[in-house]
Design a protein around this motif. Structure first.
Motif, PDB file in Angstrom:
ATOM      1  N   ALA A  34       0.811  -1.215   0.000  1.00 52.32           N
ATOM      2  CA  ALA A  34       0.000   0.000   0.000  1.00 52.32           C
ATOM      3  C   ALA A  34       0.844   1.264   0.000  1.00 52.32           C
ATOM      4  CB  ALA A  34      -0.932  -0.006   1.219  1.00 52.32           C
ATOM      5  N   MET A  35       2.168   1.121  -0.083  1.00 46.43           N
ATOM      6  CA  MET A  35       3.019   2.304  -0.139  1.00 46.43           C
ATOM      7  C   MET A  35       2.788   3.079  -1.426  1.00 46.43           C
ATOM      8  SD  MET A  35       6.747   1.234   1.329  1.00 46.43           S
ATOM      9  CE  MET A  35       7.041   1.068   3.077  1.00 46.43           C
ATOM     10  N   GLN A  36       2.959   4.379  -1.349  1.00 44.22           N
ATOM     11  CA  GLN A  36       2.786   5.196  -2.541  1.00 44.22           C
ATOM     12  C   GLN A  36       3.786   6.353  -2.538  1.00 44.22           C
ATOM     13  OE1 GLN A  36      -0.913   7.374  -2.673  1.00 44.22           O
ATOM     14  NE2 GLN A  36      -1.068   7.503  -0.454  1.00 44.22           N
ATOM     15  N   LEU A  37       4.209   6.703  -3.750  1.00 40.91           N
ATOM     16  CA  LEU A  37       5.119   7.835  -3.904  1.00 40.91           C
ATOM     17  C   LEU A  37       4.318   9.118  -3.921  1.00 40.91           C
ATOM     18  CD1 LEU A  37       8.186   8.456  -4.448  1.00 40.91           C
ATOM     19  CD2 LEU A  37       7.535   8.667  -6.840  1.00 40.91           C
ATOM     20  N   CYS A  38       4.765  10.114  -3.182  1.00 40.61           N
ATOM     21  CA  CYS A  38       4.043  11.380  -3.050  1.00 40.61           C
ATOM     22  C   CYS A  38       4.904  12.515  -3.574  1.00 40.61           C
ATOM     23  CB  CYS A  38       3.683  11.612  -1.580  1.00 40.61           C
ATOM     24  SG  CYS A  38       3.131  13.291  -1.175  1.00 40.61           S
ATOM     25  N   ARG A  39       4.294  13.409  -4.336  1.00 41.41           N
ATOM     26  CA  ARG A  39       4.929  14.660  -4.740  1.00 41.41           C
ATOM     27  C   ARG A  39       4.302  15.771  -3.910  1.00 41.41           C
ATOM     28  NH1 ARG A  39       6.409  15.332 -11.043  1.00 41.41           N
ATOM     29  NH2 ARG A  39       7.639  13.442 -11.302  1.00 41.41           N
ATOM     30  N   PRO A  40       4.999  16.229  -2.890  1.00 42.93           N
ATOM     31  CA  PRO A  40       4.366  17.181  -1.955  1.00 42.93           C
ATOM     32  C   PRO A  40       4.171  18.584  -2.512  1.00 42.93           C
ATOM     33  CG  PRO A  40       6.647  16.823  -1.368  1.00 42.93           C
ATOM     34  CD  PRO A  40       6.345  15.862  -2.476  1.00 42.93           C
ATOM     35  N   THR A  41       4.844  18.916  -3.624  1.00 45.49           N
ATOM     36  CA  THR A  41       4.670  20.234  -4.225  1.00 45.49           C
ATOM     37  C   THR A  41       4.258  20.068  -5.680  1.00 45.49           C
ATOM     38  OG1 THR A  41       7.020  20.319  -4.812  1.00 45.49           O
ATOM     39  CG2 THR A  41       6.371  21.314  -2.725  1.00 45.49           C
ATOM     40  N   ALA A  42       3.469  21.004  -6.156  1.00 49.22           N
ATOM     41  CA  ALA A  42       3.015  20.967  -7.544  1.00 49.22           C
ATOM     42  C   ALA A  42       2.554  22.358  -7.941  1.00 49.22           C
ATOM     43  CB  ALA A  42       1.856  19.972  -7.725  1.00 49.22           C
ATOM     44  N   GLY A  43       2.854  22.748  -9.172  1.00 54.06           N
ATOM     45  CA  GLY A  43       2.406  24.032  -9.670  1.00 54.06           C
ATOM     46  C   GLY A  43       2.970  25.216  -8.910  1.00 54.06           C
ATOM     47  N   GLY A  44       4.136  25.045  -8.262  1.00 54.47           N
ATOM     48  CA  GLY A  44       4.742  26.141  -7.531  1.00 54.47           C
ATOM     49  C   GLY A  44       4.158  26.381  -6.162  1.00 54.47           C
ATOM     50  N   THR A  45       3.334  25.461  -5.671  1.00 55.28           N
ATOM     51  CA  THR A  45       2.740  25.640  -4.352  1.00 55.28           C
ATOM     52  C   THR A  45       2.673  24.297  -3.646  1.00 55.28           C
ATOM     53  OG1 THR A  45       0.866  26.600  -3.149  1.00 55.28           O
ATOM     54  CG2 THR A  45       0.366  25.367  -5.149  1.00 55.28           C
ATOM     55  N   VAL A  46       1.937  24.241  -2.537  1.00 54.27           N
ATOM     56  CA  VAL A  46       1.928  23.071  -1.669  1.00 54.27           C
ATOM     57  C   VAL A  46       0.796  22.136  -2.065  1.00 54.27           C
ATOM     58  CG1 VAL A  46       1.759  22.286   0.714  1.00 54.27           C
ATOM     59  CG2 VAL A  46       2.863  24.466   0.202  1.00 54.27           C
ATOM     60  N   ALA A  47       1.153  20.873  -2.340  1.00 52.23           N
ATOM     61  CA  ALA A  47       0.141  19.859  -2.630  1.00 52.23           C
ATOM     62  C   ALA A  47      -0.176  19.029  -1.393  1.00 52.23           C
ATOM     63  CB  ALA A  47       0.605  18.948  -3.770  1.00 52.23           C
ATOM     64  N   ASP A  48       0.824  18.756  -0.571  1.00 50.80           N
ATOM     65  CA  ASP A  48       0.648  18.024   0.690  1.00 50.80           C
ATOM     66  C   ASP A  48       1.325  18.831   1.788  1.00 50.80           C
ATOM     67  OD1 ASP A  48       1.092  16.193   2.922  1.00 50.80           O
ATOM     68  OD2 ASP A  48       0.460  14.588   1.576  1.00 50.80           O
ATOM     69  N   HIS A  49       0.537  19.507   2.595  1.00 51.65           N
ATOM     70  CA  HIS A  49       1.085  20.421   3.603  1.00 51.65           C
ATOM     71  C   HIS A  49       1.948  19.699   4.617  1.00 51.65           C
ATOM     72  CE1 HIS A  49       1.105  24.007   6.219  1.00 51.65           C
ATOM     73  NE2 HIS A  49       1.020  23.135   7.208  1.00 51.65           N
ATOM     74  N   THR A  50       1.497  18.557   5.109  1.00 51.06           N
ATOM     75  CA  THR A  50       2.215  17.839   6.160  1.00 51.06           C
ATOM     76  C   THR A  50       3.594  17.401   5.704  1.00 51.06           C
ATOM     77  OG1 THR A  50       0.125  17.050   7.101  1.00 51.06           O
ATOM     78  CG2 THR A  50       2.129  15.881   7.736  1.00 51.06           C
ATOM     79  N   VAL A  51       3.660  16.791   4.524  1.00 51.40           N
ATOM     80  CA  VAL A  51       4.937  16.292   4.020  1.00 51.40           C
ATOM     81  C   VAL A  51       5.882  17.446   3.688  1.00 51.40           C
ATOM     82  CG1 VAL A  51       6.040  14.963   2.188  1.00 51.40           C
ATOM     83  CG2 VAL A  51       3.875  14.177   3.154  1.00 51.40           C
ATOM     84  N   THR A  52       5.360  18.490   3.047  1.00 49.23           N
ATOM     85  CA  THR A  52       6.205  19.637   2.701  1.00 49.23           C
ATOM     86  C   THR A  52       6.757  20.309   3.952  1.00 49.23           C
ATOM     87  OG1 THR A  52       4.806  20.023   0.757  1.00 49.23           O
ATOM     88  CG2 THR A  52       6.321  21.763   1.366  1.00 49.23           C
ATOM     89  N   LEU A  53       5.935  20.412   5.000  1.00 51.65           N
ATOM     90  CA  LEU A  53       6.392  21.017   6.251  1.00 51.65           C
ATOM     91  C   LEU A  53       7.481  20.167   6.899  1.00 51.65           C
ATOM     92  CD1 LEU A  53       6.081  23.269   8.335  1.00 51.65           C
ATOM     93  CD2 LEU A  53       4.257  21.922   9.420  1.00 51.65           C
ATOM     94  N   LEU A  54       7.325  18.844   6.860  1.00 53.80           N
ATOM     95  CA  LEU A  54       8.362  17.963   7.397  1.00 53.80           C
ATOM     96  C   LEU A  54       9.677  18.171   6.651  1.00 53.80           C
ATOM     97  CD1 LEU A  54       6.460  14.582   7.948  1.00 53.80           C
ATOM     98  CD2 LEU A  54       7.485  16.040   9.702  1.00 53.80           C
ATOM     99  N   MET A  55       9.610  18.286   5.329  1.00 56.37           N
ATOM    100  CA  MET A  55      10.810  18.502   4.539  1.00 56.37           C
ATOM    101  C   MET A  55      11.457  19.840   4.874  1.00 56.37           C
ATOM    102  SD  MET A  55       9.996  17.062   0.727  1.00 56.37           S
ATOM    103  CE  MET A  55       9.985  15.302   0.404  1.00 56.37           C
ATOM    104  N   LEU A  56      10.644  20.883   4.968  1.00 56.05           N
ATOM    105  CA  LEU A  56      11.167  22.219   5.253  1.00 56.05           C
ATOM    106  C   LEU A  56      11.800  22.271   6.636  1.00 56.05           C
ATOM    107  CD1 LEU A  56      11.602  25.149   4.536  1.00 56.05           C
ATOM    108  CD2 LEU A  56       9.222  25.631   5.182  1.00 56.05           C
ATOM    109  N   ARG A  57      11.150  21.676   7.620  1.00 54.48           N
ATOM    110  CA  ARG A  57      11.716  21.660   8.968  1.00 54.48           C
ATOM    111  C   ARG A  57      13.024  20.872   9.007  1.00 54.48           C
ATOM    112  NH1 ARG A  57       6.258  20.688  12.632  1.00 54.48           N
ATOM    113  NH2 ARG A  57       5.681  22.894  12.843  1.00 54.48           N
ATOM    114  N   SER A  58      13.089  19.782   8.249  1.00 50.86           N
ATOM    115  CA  SER A  58      14.314  18.995   8.186  1.00 50.86           C
ATOM    116  C   SER A  58      15.449  19.808   7.570  1.00 50.86           C
ATOM    117  CB  SER A  58      14.075  17.725   7.376  1.00 50.86           C
ATOM    118  OG  SER A  58      15.262  16.982   7.218  1.00 50.86           O
ATOM    119  N   MET A  59      15.144  20.570   6.517  1.00 55.20           N
ATOM    120  CA  MET A  59      16.161  21.408   5.882  1.00 55.20           C
ATOM    121  C   MET A  59      16.621  22.512   6.827  1.00 55.20           C
ATOM    122  SD  MET A  59      14.381  21.673   2.118  1.00 55.20           S
ATOM    123  CE  MET A  59      15.701  22.599   1.322  1.00 55.20           C
TER     124      MET A  59
END
Length: 350
Positions: free
Chosen positions: A59-84
């Protein structure tokens, strides 16, 4: 206090997230990919998720958290930004500071609100939305605060766009949904139709990337699956064959947008462009032979920006640090995040 009032910038691309925290700090970059487990939790992200592209199971799936220059998945994008931010030495609880966010003209009000909320949750209290084209032009070293016209062309993962800039303003811009992802799909379709070889999106991207560094007589190794038997198979694809496939499409996309942007512009602006030419930014600008092909087709000088992939985030951070010196601030969409409300700032606010 310096950390509290730091000036940062972020560019949420469809392929990568790029962050710069200061003029003396290198650009932090991570692949905009994540693998979600069956319960929705993040199993892997960034480079680790990219390696798993085409290799997920169950049931795993690949996610693209950003699309069209904005946020597609807020939770995942925030995790990435905080990690950076954490890797760059700015902890989660070091709140404050100013963030410049690169934003394209195609982003809707809903997308703009998502970008603001992302930066707010990451701990930034003063958020400025900087036009992508203007940020890329500044990052590429174009003197945008003059009355002489310039054209900046961005070749991103999802879009190819062109913008006409004068006196620090984006006068006209055009964009088409043709970018690096479309070139990857073109490679995958060509391999299946011509060689009966099925490859993943990641493999097609690697083939395209190899074109940026391969010589004229080289071949690019390709690994995939035989379309008829399903067995593993590989081949060597000549670089020249790959160029003949990709370059005409990329050149047509660029020239069409440049023509649309320059249509109807004043004569003196056309004369400026004839002299100064086009400046290419974005990851796809590194395709070997693209600069010369556009120069021949458009009959204009063409230059690839130094560090073309990071031009937008470099320019946005520079604008934030310099407080947009010499530019008309009304050209920016500026907002301040405070409390529970998002109120527009006056155009003349510092």
């Amino acid at each position: 206090m310096a950390q509290f009032r730091s000036c940062a910038a972020i560019d949420l691309g469809a392929a990568s997230l790029r962050l710069r925290l200061g003029a003396d700090v290198p650009v932090a970059e991570t692949v905009a990919r994540a693998v979600l487990d069956e319960d929705g939790t993040v199993f892997a992200m960034g480079d680790d998720a990219l390696v798993m592209e085409g290799r997920t199971w169950g049931a795993m799936q690949l996610c693209r958290p950003t699309a069209g220059g904005t946020v597609a998945d807020h939770t995942v994008t925030l995790l990435m930004l905080r990690s950076m931010l954490r890797d760059a030495g700015r902890g989660r609880y070091s709140f404050g500071g100013r963030m410049g966010v690169c934003i394209s003209a195609a982003v809707t009000d809903l997308g703009t609100a998502a970008l603001r909320q992302l930066c707010r949750d990451a701990g930034f209290t003063d958020v400025r939305l900087v036009p992508q084209a203007l940020a890329a032009a500044v990052g590429a070293g174009i003197p945008v605060d003059t009355p002489y016209a310039s054209v900046i062309v961005d070749l991103g993962a999802e879009h190819t766009s062109a913008a006409l800039l004068v006196c620090g303003r984006v006068i006209a811009s055009r964009s088409t949904r043709f970018g690096g992802d479309a070139l990857d799909a073109l490679v995958a379709r060509y391999l299946r139709e011509e060689y009966q070889l099925v490859v993943s999106a990641g493999a097609a991207q690697q083939v395209k990337t190899a074109l940026s560094v391969a010589g004229a007589g080289d071949s690019v190794p390709v690994r995939g699956q035989n379309a008829a038997t399903g067995r593993p198979r590989g081949l060597s694809l000549p670089v020249e064959e790959l160029r003949q496939l990709l370059l005409p499409r990329a050149v047509a996309a660029v020239c069409d947008q440049v023509t649309a942007v320059l249509a109807g512009c004043p004569v003196e602006m056309s004369a400026d462009i004839f002299e100064r030419g086009l400046v290419l930014t974005g990851g796809a600008a590194k395709l070997h032979g693209l600069e010369e092909a556009i120069r021949i087709e458009a009959d204009l000088p063409v230059h690839v920006a130094d560090d073309c992939e990071h031009a937008a985030v470099l320019g946005a951070q520079r604008l934030m640090a310099d407080n947009w010196a010499g530019l008309d601030r009304s050209a920016f969409r500026a907002t301040t995040l405070s409390g529970a409300e998002l109120e527009p700032e006056p155009a003349a606010a510092p």
